[in-house]
Design a protein around this motif. Structure first.
Motif, PDB file in Angstrom:
ATOM      1  N   SER A  23      34.602  49.215  74.630  1.00  0.00           N
ATOM      2  CA  SER A  23      33.877  47.936  74.619  1.00  0.00           C
ATOM      3  C   SER A  23      34.581  46.865  73.793  1.00  0.00           C
ATOM      4  O   SER A  23      34.526  45.684  74.123  1.00  0.00           O
ATOM      5  CB  SER A  23      32.459  48.151  74.080  1.00  0.00           C
ATOM      6  N   ALA A  24      35.264  47.275  72.719  1.00  0.00           N
ATOM      7  CA  ALA A  24      35.909  46.299  71.840  1.00  0.00           C
ATOM      8  C   ALA A  24      36.975  45.484  72.566  1.00  0.00           C
ATOM      9  O   ALA A  24      37.267  44.345  72.165  1.00  0.00           O
ATOM     10  CB  ALA A  24      36.532  47.007  70.632  1.00  0.00           C
ATOM     11  N   VAL A  25      37.556  46.046  73.627  1.00  0.00           N
ATOM     12  CA  VAL A  25      38.577  45.342  74.393  1.00  0.00           C
ATOM     13  C   VAL A  25      38.016  44.782  75.698  1.00  0.00           C
ATOM     14  O   VAL A  25      38.381  43.679  76.118  1.00  0.00           O
ATOM     15  CB  VAL A  25      39.770  46.281  74.699  1.00  0.00           C
ATOM     16  N   LEU A  26      37.091  45.503  76.300  1.00  0.00           N
ATOM     17  CA  LEU A  26      36.620  45.130  77.629  1.00  0.00           C
ATOM     18  C   LEU A  26      35.730  43.896  77.630  1.00  0.00           C
ATOM     19  O   LEU A  26      35.826  43.047  78.519  1.00  0.00           O
ATOM     20  CB  LEU A  26      35.888  46.314  78.270  1.00  0.00           C
ATOM     21  N   TRP A  27      34.827  43.765  76.621  1.00  0.00           N
ATOM     22  CA  TRP A  27      33.956  42.602  76.680  1.00  0.00           C
ATOM     23  C   TRP A  27      34.707  41.302  76.401  1.00  0.00           C
ATOM     24  O   TRP A  27      34.393  40.280  77.049  1.00  0.00           O
ATOM     25  CB  TRP A  27      32.737  42.776  75.769  1.00  0.00           C
ATOM     26  N   GLN A 133      29.210  40.794  63.795  1.00  0.00           N
ATOM     27  CA  GLN A 133      30.562  40.769  63.245  1.00  0.00           C
ATOM     28  C   GLN A 133      31.588  41.153  64.312  1.00  0.00           C
ATOM     29  O   GLN A 133      32.648  40.524  64.417  1.00  0.00           O
ATOM     30  CB  GLN A 133      30.655  41.711  62.049  1.00  0.00           C
ATOM     31  N   ASN A 134      31.282  42.167  65.097  1.00  0.00           N
ATOM     32  CA  ASN A 134      32.190  42.565  66.173  1.00  0.00           C
ATOM     33  C   ASN A 134      32.332  41.458  67.210  1.00  0.00           C
ATOM     34  O   ASN A 134      33.423  41.225  67.753  1.00  0.00           O
ATOM     35  CB  ASN A 134      31.688  43.848  66.835  1.00  0.00           C
ATOM     36  N   ALA A 135      31.222  40.784  67.492  1.00  0.00           N
ATOM     37  CA  ALA A 135      31.270  39.678  68.455  1.00  0.00           C
ATOM     38  C   ALA A 135      32.145  38.543  67.938  1.00  0.00           C
ATOM     39  O   ALA A 135      32.936  37.959  68.694  1.00  0.00           O
ATOM     40  CB  ALA A 135      29.856  39.173  68.743  1.00  0.00           C
ATOM     41  N   GLY A 140      38.327  35.728  69.125  1.00  0.00           N
ATOM     42  CA  GLY A 140      39.751  35.408  69.076  1.00  0.00           C
ATOM     43  C   GLY A 140      40.515  36.120  70.174  1.00  0.00           C
ATOM     44  O   GLY A 140      41.387  35.530  70.827  1.00  0.00           O
ATOM     45  N   LEU A 141      40.172  37.388  70.409  1.00  0.00           N
ATOM     46  CA  LEU A 141      40.804  38.140  71.495  1.00  0.00           C
ATOM     47  C   LEU A 141      40.443  37.539  72.850  1.00  0.00           C
ATOM     48  O   LEU A 141      41.263  37.521  73.771  1.00  0.00           O
ATOM     49  CB  LEU A 141      40.369  39.607  71.428  1.00  0.00           C
ATOM     50  N   THR A 142      39.229  37.012  72.966  1.00  0.00           N
ATOM     51  CA  THR A 142      38.809  36.355  74.207  1.00  0.00           C
ATOM     52  C   THR A 142      39.693  35.155  74.513  1.00  0.00           C
ATOM     53  O   THR A 142      40.110  34.943  75.662  1.00  0.00           O
ATOM     54  CB  THR A 142      37.341  35.910  74.102  1.00  0.00           C
ATOM     55  N   LEU A 143      39.983  34.349  73.506  1.00  0.00           N
ATOM     56  CA  LEU A 143      40.834  33.181  73.717  1.00  0.00           C
ATOM     57  C   LEU A 143      42.240  33.588  74.150  1.00  0.00           C
ATOM     58  O   LEU A 143      42.861  32.913  74.989  1.00  0.00           O
ATOM     59  CB  LEU A 143      40.891  32.338  72.441  1.00  0.00           C
ATOM     60  N   ILE A 144      42.746  34.680  73.589  1.00  0.00           N
ATOM     61  CA  ILE A 144      44.074  35.158  73.990  1.00  0.00           C
ATOM     62  C   ILE A 144      44.060  35.599  75.450  1.00  0.00           C
ATOM     63  O   ILE A 144      44.943  35.242  76.247  1.00  0.00           O
ATOM     64  CB  ILE A 144      44.526  36.312  73.072  1.00  0.00           C
ATOM     65  N   PHE A 145      43.052  36.393  75.815  1.00  0.00           N
ATOM     66  CA  PHE A 145      42.916  36.814  77.212  1.00  0.00           C
ATOM     67  C   PHE A 145      42.781  35.607  78.140  1.00  0.00           C
ATOM     68  O   PHE A 145      43.372  35.569  79.224  1.00  0.00           O
ATOM     69  CB  PHE A 145      41.699  37.730  77.375  1.00  0.00           C
ATOM     70  N   PRO A 300      27.499  40.583  72.821  1.00  0.00           N
ATOM     71  CA  PRO A 300      28.209  39.998  73.971  1.00  0.00           C
ATOM     72  C   PRO A 300      27.702  40.532  75.306  1.00  0.00           C
ATOM     73  O   PRO A 300      27.673  39.797  76.303  1.00  0.00           O
ATOM     74  CB  PRO A 300      29.670  40.403  73.729  1.00  0.00           C
ATOM     75  N   GLY A 301      27.301  41.800  75.339  1.00  0.00           N
ATOM     76  CA  GLY A 301      26.789  42.358  76.576  1.00  0.00           C
ATOM     77  C   GLY A 301      25.532  41.674  77.054  1.00  0.00           C
ATOM     78  O   GLY A 301      25.307  41.530  78.269  1.00  0.00           O
ATOM     79  N   ALA A 302      24.696  41.215  76.117  1.00  0.00           N
ATOM     80  CA  ALA A 302      23.477  40.502  76.497  1.00  0.00           C
ATOM     81  C   ALA A 302      23.805  39.205  77.218  1.00  0.00           C
ATOM     82  O   ALA A 302      23.143  38.835  78.197  1.00  0.00           O
ATOM     83  CB  ALA A 302      22.626  40.228  75.253  1.00  0.00           C
ATOM     84  N   PHE A 303      24.833  38.498  76.750  1.00  0.00           N
ATOM     85  CA  PHE A 303      25.187  37.218  77.357  1.00  0.00           C
ATOM     86  C   PHE A 303      25.957  37.393  78.668  1.00  0.00           C
ATOM     87  O   PHE A 303      25.955  36.499  79.516  1.00  0.00           O
ATOM     88  CB  PHE A 303      26.006  36.390  76.374  1.00  0.00           C
ATOM     89  N   LEU A 304      26.600  38.534  78.833  1.00  0.00           N
ATOM     90  CA  LEU A 304      27.365  38.782  80.055  1.00  0.00           C
ATOM     91  C   LEU A 304      26.564  39.592  81.078  1.00  0.00           C
ATOM     92  O   LEU A 304      27.073  39.886  82.167  1.00  0.00           O
ATOM     93  CB  LEU A 304      28.651  39.544  79.721  1.00  0.00           C
ATOM     94  N   ALA A 305      25.322  39.937  80.768  1.00  0.00           N
ATOM     95  CA  ALA A 305      24.549  40.854  81.600  1.00  0.00           C
ATOM     96  C   ALA A 305      24.350  40.336  83.014  1.00  0.00           C
ATOM     97  O   ALA A 305      24.539  41.077  83.987  1.00  0.00           O
ATOM     98  CB  ALA A 305      23.190  41.133  80.940  1.00  0.00           C
ATOM     99  N   ILE A 306      23.967  39.081  83.173  1.00  0.00           N
ATOM    100  CA  ILE A 306      23.652  38.565  84.504  1.00  0.00           C
ATOM    101  C   ILE A 306      24.905  38.453  85.375  1.00  0.00           C
ATOM    102  O   ILE A 306      24.885  38.902  86.530  1.00  0.00           O
ATOM    103  CB  ILE A 306      22.925  37.214  84.408  1.00  0.00           C
TER     104      ILE A 306
END
Length: 342
Positions: A23-27, A133-135, A140-145, A300-306
């Protein structure tokens, strides 16, 4: 159940386990993909409005603007979060003061300490803090992706076309088309209506005189992506801090009621006209999806659920033995519309 259906369910269970483990990489990657779809949608709309504009230039400008908004939003959230931490002791003392006004039937008064003895708040608070904290670390990783997805967009589209052609069928192409189209429409509608609700909430909070109105407006905008109860949950924060800032309950009540009125107006007058078939998911299924994806990926999963559930619904609809699940998830009983919206 046929062999195909059983095999799919086994694969689904294995996939859920992998989603949890990695999950740390996938979300962050999934969030970057959703943002890339949103940027592509916005740039395409601008190109249609300005046919003489160069598509690559419009795409680049849109990407820079959206990226800048994300970075600025992160700065506002971090700054607001720091102020919340600083004022948390005062908030706890203020809540204790208000709870002391409530007299229990057997005598005595209520307090946070007494509530904590009845409800184990420690593990819940620790889990929520860890998730937040994990979110924050994953953004930062999201911006790189997101940067690499936008940079390699033509190459990715070419590879997808090659994969679809090599499979020799239209099933995969249909799932991908409907998934991207559904996510695009959902993000566009939720972003516009979320901005309306956030702006209306900002007006209410500024009128009352609440501090950090911009921060709380951004929080409400983010919570607007959660179905059904998102804005209600987002309004709790500014209401509590209104109790801290003002000596009476009236401003806090005005903020809470005002935000709900704004949300109700947008939700009943604006959203249905814009939404149409953009979120063909049953409300009950939406809440279940939010719960499941929150378990897998945290906040993050809550916001990406739909968006993720939309893609899952289109995938399930391609299997005859599992189409009934897609029908249950859908709102109107038709999980596969004939044509995607433009």
């Amino acid at each position: 159940m046929s062999k195909t259906g059983a095999s799919f369910l086994v694969n689904f269970a294995v996939a859920a386990g992998l989603l949890y483990v990695f999950s740390a990489v996938l979300w962050p990657f999934t969030l970057a993909l959703v943002l890339a779809i949103l940027i592509t949608s916005l740039s395409d709309r601008v190109v249609r409005l300005l046919p003489k504009a160069r598509p690559w230039m419009v795409f680049a400008i849109t990407a820079v603007i959206v990226g800048g908004i994300i970075v600025a939003s992160m700065a506002v959230v971090i700054g607001g979060g720091a102020r919340i931490v600083e004022r948390m002791p005062a908030m706890m003392a203020r809540i204790d003061q208000l709870l002391a006004l409530i007299h229990l039937p057997g005598g005595g008064v209520m307090s946070l300490a007494a509530l904590a003895q009845k409800v184990e708040l420690g593990p819940l608070a620790d889990g929520l803090l860890t998730s937040v904290q994990n979110a924050s670390a994953g953004l930062g990783l999201t911006l790189i992706f997101l940067f690499f997805l936008l940079l390699s967009k033509p190459m990715i589209e070419k590879r997808i076309d090659q994969i679809v052609a090599s499979r020799g069928g239209q099933g995969l192409a249909m799932v991908l088309e409907r998934s991207f189209s559904g996510v695009e429409r959902y993000m566009y509608v939720q972003s516009i209506t979320g901005l309306m609700i956030a702006f209306g909430s900002w007006v209410v909070m500024r009128a009352v005189g609440l501090e950090s109105a911009l921060f709380w407006s951004l929080v409400i905008f983010l919570f607007a992506y959660l179905p059904v109860l998102g804005v209600l949950a987002g309004s709790v924060g500014p209401t509590l801090f209104a109790l801290l800032q003002f000596p009476t309950l009236t401003p806090a009540i005005a903020i809470f009621v005002g935000i709900q009125v704004v949300s109700s107006i947008v939700g009943n007058l604006v959203l249905p006209k814009m939404q149409a078939d953009s979120q063909n998911i049953d409300p009950a299924a939406s809440l279940i999806a939010v719960g499941m994806w929150t378990v897998l990926w945290g906040v993050p999963g809550a916001f990406l659920a739909i968006p993720l559930t939309l893609a899952l619904m289109y995938a399930l609809a391609q299997y005859d033995d599992l189409r009934w699940l897609a029908v249950l998830i859908s709102h109107d009983g038709d999980p596969t519309p004939m044509e995607p919206a433009e």
